[in-house]
Design a protein around this motif. Structure first.
Motif, short mmCIF file in Angstrom:
data_model
loop_
_atom_site.label_atom_id
_atom_site.label_comp_id
_atom_site.label_asym_id
_atom_site.label_seq_id
_atom_site.Cartn_x
_atom_site.Cartn_y
_atom_site.Cartn_z
N UNK A 45 0.81 -1.22 0.00
CA UNK A 45 0.00 0.00 0.00
C UNK A 45 0.85 1.27 0.00
N UNK A 46 2.09 1.19 0.48
CA UNK A 46 2.93 2.39 0.54
C UNK A 46 4.40 2.03 0.31
N UNK A 47 4.76 1.68 -0.93
CA UNK A 47 6.16 1.32 -1.18
C UNK A 47 7.13 2.49 -1.00
N UNK A 48 6.66 3.70 -1.20
CA UNK A 48 7.55 4.85 -0.98
C UNK A 48 7.87 5.00 0.50
N UNK A 49 6.88 4.80 1.35
CA UNK A 49 7.09 4.93 2.79
C UNK A 49 7.77 3.74 3.43
N UNK A 50 7.44 2.54 2.95
CA UNK A 50 7.95 1.32 3.59
C UNK A 50 9.19 0.74 2.94
N UNK A 51 9.49 1.12 1.70
CA UNK A 51 10.64 0.56 1.00
C UNK A 51 11.65 1.65 0.64
N UNK A 52 11.22 2.62 -0.14
CA UNK A 52 12.13 3.65 -0.65
C UNK A 52 12.60 4.58 0.46
N UNK A 53 11.69 5.08 1.29
CA UNK A 53 12.04 6.01 2.37
C UNK A 53 13.11 5.49 3.30
N UNK A 54 13.02 4.23 3.74
CA UNK A 54 14.05 3.67 4.64
C UNK A 54 15.36 3.28 3.96
N UNK A 55 15.50 3.56 2.65
CA UNK A 55 16.77 3.29 1.99
C UNK A 55 16.78 2.16 0.99
N UNK A 56 15.63 1.58 0.71
CA UNK A 56 15.54 0.50 -0.27
C UNK A 56 15.09 1.01 -1.63
N UNK A 57 14.58 0.11 -2.43
CA UNK A 57 14.13 0.49 -3.76
C UNK A 57 13.13 -0.54 -4.26
N UNK A 58 12.34 -0.14 -5.22
CA UNK A 58 11.45 -1.04 -5.96
C UNK A 58 11.83 -0.88 -7.42
N UNK A 59 12.11 -2.00 -8.06
CA UNK A 59 12.44 -2.01 -9.49
C UNK A 59 11.27 -2.58 -10.26
N UNK A 60 10.95 -1.93 -11.36
CA UNK A 60 9.85 -2.41 -12.20
C UNK A 60 10.35 -2.66 -13.61
N UNK A 61 9.87 -3.76 -14.20
CA UNK A 61 10.14 -4.09 -15.59
C UNK A 61 8.94 -3.62 -16.40
N UNK A 62 9.22 -2.77 -17.40
CA UNK A 62 8.16 -2.23 -18.25
C UNK A 62 8.34 -2.70 -19.69
N UNK A 63 7.22 -2.95 -20.36
CA UNK A 63 7.25 -3.23 -21.79
C UNK A 63 7.67 -1.94 -22.50
#
Length: 163
Positions: A45-63
């Motif tokens: 529900x909040x990848x910016x707050x729970x992943x990116x903000x604490x120093x991580x990242x989310x990678x997405x594969x796009x067509x």
């Protein structure tokens, strides 16, 4: 050039539409095979707050032609350079094209860029293709006492770390 032969692009999360794709891709497989846990909901529900903000990242594969997100993976940051490879998903229609392999490689590279010294993951024995992919990338099975976290997903019966 046929559409299927064009490579996907992999990039860090940048928008709310990326966040929505991350949530949709993961909810599909988790709900189909398991039960969404409270920690799943918080991260999705909040990848910016729970992943990116604490120093991580989310990678997405796009067509490349449509820009549609067809895969994703998260890197959750822990103290002392420890990262968790988590929430990896590839849309069913895009499976078998090497996207998962490319996501794992990109995540390993990104963890190093972020200063990672240890990378671990939890998966389930039902997900044999994923386990094979992780082993090919250099992950080895570990015991629960090697985890850097105490409370961990109930469905995670296979724990691995990159050496």
């Amino acid at each position: 050039m046929p559409f299927a032969s064009a490579p996907t692009t992999i990039a860090s999360i940048t928008s709310q539409s990326d966040a929505a794709a991350f949530r949709t891709l993961n909810e599909e497989w988790i709900s189909r095979l398991f039960t969404l846990e409270e920690e799943d909901r918080a991260v999705l529900e909040d990848p910016f707050g729970h992943v990116v903000g604490p120093g991580g990242d989310v990678l997405l594969a796009h067509e490349p032609h449509s820009g549609t997100a067809v895969g994703c993976v998260a890197l959750l940051a822990y103290p002392d350079g420890v990262f968790e490879l988590a929430k990896m998903a590839v849309a069913p229609a895009a499976q078998g094209r090497g996207i998962g392999r490319r996501l794992v490689t990109a995540a390993i590279d990104r963890a190093r860029e972020l200063g990672g010294t240890r990378l671990f993951l939890g998966t389930n024995s039902k997900l044999a293709p994923a386990i094979h992919l992780y082993k090919d990338a250099g992950f080895v099975t570990i015991t629960r006492d090697r985890l850097p976290v105490v409370d961990y997903y109930a469905r995670a019966d296979t724990l691995m770390e990159l050496r």
